[in-house]
Design a protein around this motif. Structure first.
Motif, PDB file in Angstrom:
ATOM      1  N   GLN A   1       0.836  -1.187   0.000  1.00  0.00           N
ATOM      2  CA  GLN A   1       0.000   0.000   0.000  1.00  0.00           C
ATOM      3  C   GLN A   1       0.878   1.247   0.000  1.00  0.00           C
ATOM      4  N   GLY A   2       0.420   2.243  -0.734  1.00  0.00           N
ATOM      5  CA  GLY A   2       1.082   3.550  -0.764  1.00  0.00           C
ATOM      6  C   GLY A   2       0.086   4.593  -0.336  1.00  0.00           C
ATOM      7  N   THR A   3       0.219   5.105   0.879  1.00  0.00           N
ATOM      8  CA  THR A   3      -0.738   6.041   1.493  1.00  0.00           C
ATOM      9  C   THR A   3      -2.174   5.547   1.355  1.00  0.00           C
ATOM     10  N   GLY A   4      -2.382   4.273   1.623  1.00  0.00           N
ATOM     11  CA  GLY A   4      -3.719   3.707   1.657  1.00  0.00           C
ATOM     12  C   GLY A   4      -4.232   3.214   0.321  1.00  0.00           C
ATOM     13  N   ASN A   5      -3.547   3.512  -0.761  1.00  0.00           N
ATOM     14  CA  ASN A   5      -3.879   2.986  -2.085  1.00  0.00           C
ATOM     15  C   ASN A   5      -3.252   1.595  -2.146  1.00  0.00           C
ATOM     16  N   ASP A   6      -4.057   0.524  -2.134  1.00  0.00           N
ATOM     17  CA  ASP A   6      -3.499  -0.815  -1.946  1.00  0.00           C
ATOM     18  C   ASP A   6      -3.569  -1.657  -3.212  1.00  0.00           C
ATOM     19  N   PHE A   7      -2.569  -2.537  -3.353  1.00  0.00           N
ATOM     20  CA  PHE A   7      -2.377  -3.279  -4.595  1.00  0.00           C
ATOM     21  C   PHE A   7      -1.940  -4.712  -4.330  1.00  0.00           C
ATOM     22  N   VAL A   8      -2.376  -5.592  -5.220  1.00  0.00           N
ATOM     23  CA  VAL A   8      -1.863  -6.955  -5.290  1.00  0.00           C
ATOM     24  C   VAL A   8      -0.718  -6.948  -6.301  1.00  0.00           C
TER      25      VAL A   8
ATOM     26  N   ILE B   1      -8.132 -11.466 -12.679  1.00  0.00           N
ATOM     27  CA  ILE B   1      -7.592 -10.254 -12.063  1.00  0.00           C
ATOM     28  C   ILE B   1      -8.658  -9.563 -11.216  1.00  0.00           C
ATOM     29  N   GLU B   2      -9.884  -9.500 -11.734  1.00  0.00           N
ATOM     30  CA  GLU B   2     -10.982  -8.901 -10.970  1.00  0.00           C
ATOM     31  C   GLU B   2     -11.233  -9.685  -9.684  1.00  0.00           C
ATOM     32  N   LYS B   3     -11.179 -11.019  -9.779  1.00  0.00           N
ATOM     33  CA  LYS B   3     -11.391 -11.862  -8.603  1.00  0.00           C
ATOM     34  C   LYS B   3     -10.296 -11.637  -7.560  1.00  0.00           C
ATOM     35  N   LEU B   4      -9.047 -11.540  -7.994  1.00  0.00           N
ATOM     36  CA  LEU B   4      -7.947 -11.337  -7.049  1.00  0.00           C
ATOM     37  C   LEU B   4      -8.067  -9.996  -6.336  1.00  0.00           C
ATOM     38  N   CYS B   5      -8.625  -8.997  -7.007  1.00  0.00           N
ATOM     39  CA  CYS B   5      -8.780  -7.663  -6.406  1.00  0.00           C
ATOM     40  C   CYS B   5     -10.012  -7.568  -5.510  1.00  0.00           C
ATOM     41  N   HIS B   6     -10.922  -8.534  -5.603  1.00  0.00           N
ATOM     42  CA  HIS B   6     -12.175  -8.453  -4.853  1.00  0.00           C
ATOM     43  C   HIS B   6     -11.909  -8.539  -3.353  1.00  0.00           C
ATOM     44  N   ARG B   7     -12.519  -7.631  -2.595  1.00  0.00           N
ATOM     45  CA  ARG B   7     -12.227  -7.544  -1.162  1.00  0.00           C
ATOM     46  C   ARG B   7     -12.965  -8.596  -0.333  1.00  0.00           C
ATOM     47  N   ARG B   8     -13.914  -9.293  -0.921  1.00  0.00           N
ATOM     48  CA  ARG B   8     -14.627 -10.345  -0.186  1.00  0.00           C
ATOM     49  C   ARG B   8     -14.290 -11.744  -0.693  1.00  0.00           C
ATOM     50  N   PHE B   9     -14.042 -11.868  -1.989  1.00  0.00           N
ATOM     51  CA  PHE B   9     -13.810 -13.185  -2.570  1.00  0.00           C
ATOM     52  C   PHE B   9     -12.380 -13.392  -3.057  1.00  0.00           C
ATOM     53  N   GLY B  10     -11.526 -12.387  -2.884  1.00  0.00           N
ATOM     54  CA  GLY B  10     -10.147 -12.500  -3.320  1.00  0.00           C
ATOM     55  C   GLY B  10      -9.187 -11.952  -2.283  1.00  0.00           C
TER      56      GLY B  10
ATOM     57  N   GLY C   1      -7.975  -8.688  -2.410  1.00  0.00           N
ATOM     58  CA  GLY C   1      -8.458  -7.330  -2.144  1.00  0.00           C
ATOM     59  C   GLY C   1      -7.439  -6.272  -2.483  1.00  0.00           C
ATOM     60  N   GLY C   2      -7.870  -5.291  -3.283  1.00  0.00           N
ATOM     61  CA  GLY C   2      -6.978  -4.185  -3.624  1.00  0.00           C
ATOM     62  C   GLY C   2      -7.643  -3.202  -4.577  1.00  0.00           C
ATOM     63  N   ASP C   3      -7.116  -1.993  -4.606  1.00  0.00           N
ATOM     64  CA  ASP C   3      -7.580  -0.998  -5.575  1.00  0.00           C
ATOM     65  C   ASP C   3      -7.154  -1.381  -6.985  1.00  0.00           C
ATOM     66  N   GLY C   4      -6.131  -2.215  -7.076  1.00  0.00           N
ATOM     67  CA  GLY C   4      -5.642  -2.645  -8.374  1.00  0.00           C
ATOM     68  C   GLY C   4      -4.667  -3.789  -8.229  1.00  0.00           C
TER      69      GLY C   4
ATOM     70  N   ARG D   1       2.814  -3.605 -15.390  1.00  0.00           N
ATOM     71  CA  ARG D   1       1.491  -3.677 -16.009  1.00  0.00           C
ATOM     72  C   ARG D   1       0.459  -3.507 -14.915  1.00  0.00           C
ATOM     73  N   TYR D   2      -0.378  -2.495 -15.053  1.00  0.00           N
ATOM     74  CA  TYR D   2      -1.330  -2.140 -13.998  1.00  0.00           C
ATOM     75  C   TYR D   2      -2.765  -2.387 -14.448  1.00  0.00           C
ATOM     76  N   PHE D   3      -3.560  -2.979 -13.539  1.00  0.00           N
ATOM     77  CA  PHE D   3      -4.960  -3.280 -13.804  1.00  0.00           C
ATOM     78  C   PHE D   3      -5.812  -2.701 -12.678  1.00  0.00           C
ATOM     79  N   ASN D   4      -6.914  -2.046 -13.044  1.00  0.00           N
ATOM     80  CA  ASN D   4      -7.862  -1.593 -12.037  1.00  0.00           C
ATOM     81  C   ASN D   4      -8.573  -2.786 -11.424  1.00  0.00           C
ATOM     82  N   SER D   5      -9.310  -2.540 -10.347  1.00  0.00           N
ATOM     83  CA  SER D   5      -9.989  -3.627  -9.646  1.00  0.00           C
ATOM     84  C   SER D   5     -11.117  -4.247 -10.469  1.00  0.00           C
ATOM     85  N   ASP D   6     -11.491  -3.604 -11.583  1.00  0.00           N
ATOM     86  CA  ASP D   6     -12.485  -4.213 -12.469  1.00  0.00           C
ATOM     87  C   ASP D   6     -11.849  -5.227 -13.420  1.00  0.00           C
ATOM     88  N   GLY D   7     -10.528  -5.419 -13.312  1.00  0.00           N
ATOM     89  CA  GLY D   7      -9.823  -6.404 -14.112  1.00  0.00           C
ATOM     90  C   GLY D   7      -9.254  -5.894 -15.417  1.00  0.00           C
TER      91      GLY D   7
END
Length: 261
Positions: A9-16, A33-42, A44-47, A62-68
């Protein structure tokens, strides 16, 4: 298949973060990627970020948003992936990497495990300026609006209204609200792709600092976000062109683990 990952995490912006130099993860696997970012089923992360091999550079980001979906540049993500590369032993105190918006340099300051990353951002040009609003691309597109203060201000509702207005609805934009706190800035951000207010946004605070520079005639700002403190410095060539832009702040390892998928 088992995936080894780290959470930063960088100032609360968190990443896998995943070391993908062996091409274990397909960048086209949006649902994974969306599943890995999911805060309940993966995890969890903003990206999510993949660290990959790239000739003539230390690595590719390579950066991906939490929508995959693969996304534009993320400044806090850039700082975190540099810290990740440092902990993997890929780099020492200096890094050179390539991202979707081009080349980046970075410097690592390790103070007994407390990692600070100074990340050089891409040059900025073509800035739209109005009295209290700006629009510019700092690796990602950003709308910046100056407000009187953040007390009781609803970043989510106001940011969403701008992100989905007639101009931005199709491609989207990140939306930043900025208030002055003595010589510092207070910045809040609604991020497209996440579609919510985040604790911090690196390219957003860069856009906010550059915009504030036109109002205050300064080239360096300390910035307070919901997730912590960042600093931005830059050189204003003229009213349309900015170079030598540096984003500075912490990049913290939260935990590492493995996941079977």
């Amino acid at each position: 298949m088992q995936i080894e990952f780290s959470k930063y995490q960088g100032t609360g912006n968190d990443f896998v973060l995943i070391d993908n130099r062996n091409n274990l993860i397909s960048p086209e696997d949006t649902s994974l990627i969306e599943k890995l970012c999911h805060r309940r089923f993966g995890i969890g992360g903003d990206g999510l970020m993949l660290l990959e091999k790239e000739n003539n550079y230390d690595f590719r980001m390579r950066y991906f948003n939490s929508d995959g979906k693969e996304a534009s540049m993320c400044g806090n993500g850039g700082r975190c992936i540099v810290a990740f590369a440092y902990h993997l032993g890929i780099i020492k105190n200096i890094a050179s990497f390539i991202a979707v918006d081009g080349e980046h340099e970075a410097k690592v300051e390790d103070n007994e495990g407390q990692i600070q990353i100074c990340l050089k951002m891409v040059d900025v040009s073509g800035i739209e300026k109005n009295e209290t609003t700006f629009y510019l691309n700092t690796g990602s597109p950003h709308y910046v609006e100056f407000i009187n203060d953040h007390n009781e201000f609803d970043t989510y509702s106001n940011g969403k209204a701008i992100r989905y207005n007639k101009r931005f609805a199709k491609e989207g934009t990140n939306v930043n609200f900025v208030s002055f706190n003595n010589n510092d800035l207070q910045v809040s951000t609604y991020e497209r792709g996440v579609e919510d207010e985040t604790y911090s946004c690196g390219t957003g605070v860069v856009a906010s600092a550059i915009s504030a520079g036109f109002l205050k005639n300064k080239n360096r700002f300390n910035i307070n976000t919901k997730g912590g403190k960042l600093s931005v410095s830059f050189n204003k060539i003229d009213n349309q062109n900015i170079d030598n832009i540096w984003l500075m702040g912490p990049a913290t390892h939260v935990f590492s683990g493995s996941l079977t998928i």
